[in-house]
Design a protein around this motif. Structure first.
Motif, PDB file in Angstrom:
ATOM      1  N   GLY A 184       0.983  -0.856   0.174  1.00 49.81           N
ATOM      2  CA  GLY A 184       0.009  -0.658  -0.047  1.00 49.81           C
ATOM      3  C   GLY A 184       0.898   0.961   0.172  1.00 49.81           C
ATOM      4  N   VAL A 185       0.054   2.388  -0.321  1.00 44.73           N
ATOM      5  CA  VAL A 185       0.628   3.660  -0.217  1.00 44.73           C
ATOM      6  C   VAL A 185      -0.104   4.388   0.281  1.00 44.73           C
ATOM      7  CG1 VAL A 185      -0.521   4.325  -2.850  1.00 44.73           C
ATOM      8  CG2 VAL A 185       2.186   5.121  -1.613  1.00 44.73           C
ATOM      9  N   LYS A 186       0.514   5.945   0.926  1.00 45.73           N
ATOM     10  CA  LYS A 186       0.290   6.704   2.173  1.00 45.73           C
ATOM     11  C   LYS A 186      -0.794   7.975   1.606  1.00 45.73           C
ATOM     12  CE  LYS A 186       2.176   7.617   5.216  1.00 45.73           C
ATOM     13  NZ  LYS A 186       3.078   7.419   5.865  1.00 45.73           N
ATOM     14  N   GLY A 245      11.186   8.245  -4.568  1.00 42.62           N
ATOM     15  CA  GLY A 245      11.629   6.783  -3.618  1.00 42.62           C
ATOM     16  C   GLY A 245      10.401   6.023  -4.217  1.00 42.62           C
ATOM     17  N   ASN A 246       8.963   6.428  -3.412  1.00 45.11           N
ATOM     18  CA  ASN A 246       8.002   5.573  -3.664  1.00 45.11           C
ATOM     19  C   ASN A 246       7.330   4.231  -4.564  1.00 45.11           C
ATOM     20  OD1 ASN A 246       6.030   7.736  -2.753  1.00 45.11           O
ATOM     21  ND2 ASN A 246       7.062   6.256  -1.678  1.00 45.11           N
ATOM     22  N   TYR A 247       8.281   5.381  -6.399  1.00 44.86           N
ATOM     23  CA  TYR A 247       8.562   4.732  -7.253  1.00 44.86           C
ATOM     24  C   TYR A 247       9.095   3.638  -7.382  1.00 44.86           C
ATOM     25  CZ  TYR A 247       8.081   3.806 -12.266  1.00 44.86           C
ATOM     26  OH  TYR A 247       7.956   2.929 -13.367  1.00 44.86           O
ATOM     27  N   ASP A 264      -4.550  -4.941   7.215  1.00 43.67           N
ATOM     28  CA  ASP A 264      -4.242  -4.780   6.025  1.00 43.67           C
ATOM     29  C   ASP A 264      -3.538  -6.067   5.402  1.00 43.67           C
ATOM     30  OD1 ASP A 264      -4.963  -2.106   6.249  1.00 43.67           O
ATOM     31  OD2 ASP A 264      -3.053  -1.558   5.887  1.00 43.67           O
ATOM     32  N   ILE A 265      -2.772  -6.414   6.238  1.00 43.23           N
ATOM     33  CA  ILE A 265      -1.628  -7.561   5.535  1.00 43.23           C
ATOM     34  C   ILE A 265      -2.546  -8.436   5.860  1.00 43.23           C
ATOM     35  CG2 ILE A 265       0.406  -8.802   5.571  1.00 43.23           C
ATOM     36  CD1 ILE A 265       1.299  -5.783   6.364  1.00 43.23           C
ATOM     37  N   LEU A 266      -2.638  -8.551   7.337  1.00 42.53           N
ATOM     38  CA  LEU A 266      -3.292 -10.273   7.475  1.00 42.53           C
ATOM     39  C   LEU A 266      -4.588 -10.379   7.000  1.00 42.53           C
ATOM     40  CD1 LEU A 266      -1.875 -10.570  10.958  1.00 42.53           C
ATOM     41  CD2 LEU A 266      -0.823 -11.102   8.603  1.00 42.53           C
ATOM     42  N   GLU A 302       3.145 -11.955   1.345  1.00 42.34           N
ATOM     43  CA  GLU A 302       4.743 -11.210   1.060  1.00 42.34           C
ATOM     44  C   GLU A 302       4.397  -9.662   0.637  1.00 42.34           C
ATOM     45  OE1 GLU A 302       7.130 -12.317  -2.543  1.00 42.34           O
ATOM     46  OE2 GLU A 302       6.667 -14.298  -2.480  1.00 42.34           O
ATOM     47  N   VAL A 303       4.879  -9.319   1.170  1.00 48.46           N
ATOM     48  CA  VAL A 303       4.392  -7.282   1.730  1.00 48.46           C
ATOM     49  C   VAL A 303       5.907  -6.508   0.816  1.00 48.46           C
ATOM     50  CG1 VAL A 303       4.051  -5.645   2.098  1.00 48.46           C
ATOM     51  CG2 VAL A 303       3.693  -7.925   3.771  1.00 48.46           C
ATOM     52  N   PRO A 304       5.125  -6.355  -0.429  1.00 51.80           N
ATOM     53  CA  PRO A 304       6.758  -5.656  -1.508  1.00 51.80           C
ATOM     54  C   PRO A 304       7.050  -4.358  -0.514  1.00 51.80           C
ATOM     55  CG  PRO A 304       4.967  -5.791  -2.868  1.00 51.80           C
ATOM     56  CD  PRO A 304       4.925  -6.685  -2.035  1.00 51.80           C
ATOM     57  N   VAL A 305       7.815  -3.573   0.132  1.00 47.29           N
ATOM     58  CA  VAL A 305       7.547  -2.375   0.327  1.00 47.29           C
ATOM     59  C   VAL A 305       9.412  -1.902   0.207  1.00 47.29           C
ATOM     60  CG1 VAL A 305       6.173  -2.243   1.973  1.00 47.29           C
ATOM     61  CG2 VAL A 305       8.699  -3.726   3.023  1.00 47.29           C
ATOM     62  N   GLY A 306       9.214  -0.158   0.302  1.00 48.36           N
ATOM     63  CA  GLY A 306      10.784   0.038   1.001  1.00 48.36           C
ATOM     64  C   GLY A 306      10.912  -0.567   2.063  1.00 48.36           C
ATOM     65  N   VAL A 356      18.152  -3.224  -5.113  1.00 48.61           N
ATOM     66  CA  VAL A 356      18.411  -1.121  -5.399  1.00 48.61           C
ATOM     67  C   VAL A 356      17.725  -0.697  -5.081  1.00 48.61           C
ATOM     68  CG1 VAL A 356      20.996  -0.719  -6.749  1.00 48.61           C
ATOM     69  CG2 VAL A 356      18.658  -2.177  -7.607  1.00 48.61           C
ATOM     70  N   ALA A 357      17.741   0.427  -4.337  1.00 48.76           N
ATOM     71  CA  ALA A 357      17.031   2.145  -4.335  1.00 48.76           C
ATOM     72  C   ALA A 357      15.920   1.520  -3.566  1.00 48.76           C
ATOM     73  CB  ALA A 357      16.105   2.448  -5.744  1.00 48.76           C
ATOM     74  N   ALA A 358      16.344   0.366  -2.347  1.00 49.63           N
ATOM     75  CA  ALA A 358      15.541   0.377  -1.096  1.00 49.63           C
ATOM     76  C   ALA A 358      14.862   1.102  -0.375  1.00 49.63           C
ATOM     77  CB  ALA A 358      16.085  -1.088  -0.899  1.00 49.63           C
ATOM     78  N   ARG A 359      16.220   2.536  -0.682  1.00 51.29           N
ATOM     79  CA  ARG A 359      15.897   3.669   0.403  1.00 51.29           C
ATOM     80  C   ARG A 359      16.960   4.577  -0.630  1.00 51.29           C
ATOM     81  NH1 ARG A 359      14.617   4.597   6.147  1.00 51.29           N
ATOM     82  NH2 ARG A 359      15.604   6.413   6.744  1.00 51.29           N
ATOM     83  N   VAL A 360      15.658   5.076  -1.132  1.00 54.74           N
ATOM     84  CA  VAL A 360      15.670   6.712  -1.893  1.00 54.74           C
ATOM     85  C   VAL A 360      16.139   7.835  -0.787  1.00 54.74           C
ATOM     86  CG1 VAL A 360      15.667   8.369  -3.893  1.00 54.74           C
ATOM     87  CG2 VAL A 360      15.328   5.629  -4.061  1.00 54.74           C
ATOM     88  N   MET A 361      17.318   7.834  -1.045  1.00 52.46           N
ATOM     89  CA  MET A 361      17.482   9.627  -0.092  1.00 52.46           C
ATOM     90  C   MET A 361      16.823  11.579  -0.433  1.00 52.46           C
ATOM     91  SD  MET A 361      18.220   7.272   2.023  1.00 52.46           S
ATOM     92  CE  MET A 361      19.351   8.170   4.026  1.00 52.46           C
TER      93      MET A 361
HETATM   94  P1  TYM Z   1       4.628   4.560   2.303  1.00 56.05           P
HETATM   95  O1  TYM Z   1       3.282   5.549   1.782  1.00 56.05           O
HETATM   96  O2  TYM Z   1       5.884   6.166   3.330  1.00 56.05           O
HETATM   97  O3  TYM Z   1       5.328   4.835   1.151  1.00 56.05           O
HETATM   98  C1  TYM Z   1       4.978   4.085   0.030  1.00 56.05           C
HETATM   99  C2  TYM Z   1       5.946   2.744  -0.219  1.00 56.05           C
HETATM  100  O4  TYM Z   1       7.161   3.543  -0.547  1.00 56.05           O
HETATM  101  C3  TYM Z   1       8.559   2.981   0.132  1.00 56.05           C
HETATM  102  N1  TYM Z   1       9.283   3.637   0.184  1.00 56.05           N
HETATM  103  C4  TYM Z   1      10.554   3.977  -0.283  1.00 56.05           C
HETATM  104  N2  TYM Z   1      11.600   3.074  -1.121  1.00 56.05           N
HETATM  105  C5  TYM Z   1      12.317   3.889  -1.531  1.00 56.05           C
HETATM  106  N3  TYM Z   1      13.069   4.662  -0.323  1.00 56.05           N
HETATM  107  C6  TYM Z   1      12.237   5.870  -0.041  1.00 56.05           C
HETATM  108  N4  TYM Z   1      12.990   7.129  -0.046  1.00 56.05           N
HETATM  109  C7  TYM Z   1      11.132   5.365   0.146  1.00 56.05           C
HETATM  110  N5  TYM Z   1      10.120   6.309   0.513  1.00 56.05           N
HETATM  111  C8  TYM Z   1       8.426   5.176   0.810  1.00 56.05           C
HETATM  112  C9  TYM Z   1       8.015   2.725   1.714  1.00 56.05           C
HETATM  113  O5  TYM Z   1       8.161   1.787   1.641  1.00 56.05           O
HETATM  114  C10 TYM Z   1       6.883   2.088   0.827  1.00 56.05           C
HETATM  115  O6  TYM Z   1       6.545   0.548   0.487  1.00 56.05           O
HETATM  116  N6  TYM Z   1       2.810   2.231   6.150  1.00 56.05           N
HETATM  117  C11 TYM Z   1       2.989   1.671   4.308  1.00 56.05           C
HETATM  118  C12 TYM Z   1       1.799   2.565   3.511  1.00 56.05           C
HETATM  119  C13 TYM Z   1       1.111   0.722   4.201  1.00 56.05           C
HETATM  120  C14 TYM Z   1       1.472   0.141   4.041  1.00 56.05           C
HETATM  121  C15 TYM Z   1      -0.058  -1.220   4.308  1.00 56.05           C
HETATM  122  C16 TYM Z   1       2.331  -1.409   3.533  1.00 56.05           C
HETATM  123  C17 TYM Z   1       0.058   0.790   5.289  1.00 56.05           C
HETATM  124  N7  TYM Z   1      -0.579  -0.674   4.856  1.00 56.05           N
HETATM  125  C18 TYM Z   1       0.480  -2.398   4.322  1.00 56.05           C
HETATM  126  C19 TYM Z   1       2.612  -2.237   2.957  1.00 56.05           C
HETATM  127  C20 TYM Z   1       1.368  -3.072   3.127  1.00 56.05           C
HETATM  128  C21 TYM Z   1       4.054   3.466   4.278  1.00 56.05           C
HETATM  129  O7  TYM Z   1       3.458   4.514   5.215  1.00 56.05           O
HETATM  130  O8  TYM Z   1       4.179   3.764   3.303  1.00 56.05           O
END
Ligand code: TYM
Length: 330
Positions: free
Chosen positions: A7-9, A17-19, A137-139, A145-149, A184-189
């Motif tokens: 998900g995305v908030k 970063g999100n992308y 949300d997840i459960l 699997e939960v693909p996230v940054g 790569v880019a799991a944490r874009v600054m």
């Molecule tokens: P959110 O909205 O902050 O970010 C959405 C997704 O983008 C990733 N992300 C980044 N990845 C790399 N570099 C960055 N700078 C960067 N900023 C954001 C986040 O890791 C995320 O994957 N709590 C979550 C939303 C959420 C969620 C969920 C995610 C709510 N319920 C259940 C997964 C499963 C959030 O605030 O993401």
């Protein structure tokens, strides 16, 4: 079949970063290899000061951008969290499973609380219980699997703990999920402040590339990115975070390896130019499709309506089972 949820908030405009950290992987891999659900988590946007009209607008924009990025509603489920009651219903059970202490240990809670208190503001209770809603949300969907940054990995870890605890106390109900993080880019600054994450709700926008920024704006932001002292182009995350971030972004956009890419440059200027063009080209199709979709709001509404219906059908049986398992007469 493997099930995936993420998900995305909608607290701000989506960023690079999100992308790179999340959405691109959902589009290119996740939706094709699993039964996948992607959610604009608008309930989560109410955990901090918010303007109702803005949240509504950003929710629609985020959903439109997910489709513009290439999520295919024929292949996966795209929906808005508040349209599916199961999230809030299960969240309460998660609050009754988690402890106060484990919620307070969340890094995001500590950081946001400190920021808010420095401003003299108050902290909403829902900011503390945020991970319970995220676990729900997840459960609710039995996601494997939960693909996230990287910044969300701790929340997924807590979700695992809650699933295991619930199953032990009340009987096998939930799938125990795991986070998957891109290589790569799991944490874009932030381009101006390369020791902090590029975050969509920051006030200073010079270091943040938004998905909908015009090419000229993207170029300007990248060319003005802070690079560290020294002149040699090397990949060193600890000592040269600004430079490493640019190399990560370039690698993510072009499919290269950041260390190998570093060897191809002897000056910052040339590197920045290539990064700027790579980002512009990566975002171009997204921006173009967004413009086309935004002109067709009926289509987006229809997709979200179908998505919510499908999500509800998937979540309800498991959430009902959790209610009964916990002793409720549901
Ligand atoms: P959110 O909205 O902050 O970010 C959405 C997704 O983008 C990733 N992300 C980044 N990845 C790399 N570099 C960055 N700078 C960067 N900023 C954001 C986040 O890791 C995320 O994957 N709590 C979550 C939303 C959420 C969620 C969920 C995610 C709510 N319920 C259940 C997964 C499963 C959030 O605030 O993401």
């Amino acid at each position: 079949r493997t099930r995936i949820f993420s998900g995305v908030k909608p607290t701000g405009h989506l960023t690079l970063g999100n992308y790179l950290g999340a959405v691109r992987g959902w589009v290119e891999e996740d939706q094709h290899r699993a039964e996948a659900l992607f959610c604009v988590v608008d309930l989560h946007a109410l955990t901090v000061d918010h303007d109702p009209a803005r949240v509504r607008r950003l929710t629609r924009q985020a959903a439109t951008l997910l489709l513009a990025s290439g999520l295919d509603p024929e292949v996966c489920t795209v929906f808005v969290q508040s349209r599916v009651d199961e999230h809030a219903r299960l969240s309460y059970l998660m609050e009754c499973t988690a402890s106060d202490g484990e919620m307070r240990r969340m890094i995001q809670y500590k950081e946001k609380t400190a920021r808010e208190q420095a401003r003299g503001g108050s902290v909403r209770l829902s900011l503390l219980t945020y991970p319970a809603l995220m676990a729900a949300d997840i459960l609710a969907y039995g996601a494997h699997e939960v693909p996230v940054g990287e910044d969300q990995a701790q929340h997924v870890e807590l979700t695992r703990d809650l699933a295991i605890r619930f199953n032990q106390r009340y009987g096998a109900t939930f799938v125990v999920p795991r986070a998957t993080v891109p290589k790569v880019a799991a944490r874009v600054m932030d381009l101006q402040e390369p020791t902090s994450k590029m975050g969509k709700s920051h006030d200073r926008t010079a270091g943040i590339v938004y998905l909908l920024d015009e090419p000229e704006v993207v170029r300007k932001k990248v060319m003005r990115a802070v690079t560290d002292g020294g002149s040699e182009v090397v990949y060193d995350r600890a000592e040269r975070p600004g430079l490493a971030n640019l190399l990560d972004v370039l690698a993510a956009c072009t499919g290269g390896d950041p260390e190998r890419l570093a060897g191809g440059y002897d000056a910052y200027g040339a590197l920045k130019k290539d990064v700027a063009e790579a980002v512009v080209e990566t975002l171009r199709p997204v921006r173009e499709r967004h413009a086309a979709l935004a002109a067709e709001p009926g289509y987006v509404d229809e997709v979200l309506g179908r998505g919510a219906e499908r999500a509800r059908d998937m979540a309800r049986p498991r959430v009902d089972a959790a209610y009964r398992a916990m002793g409720l007469l549901a």
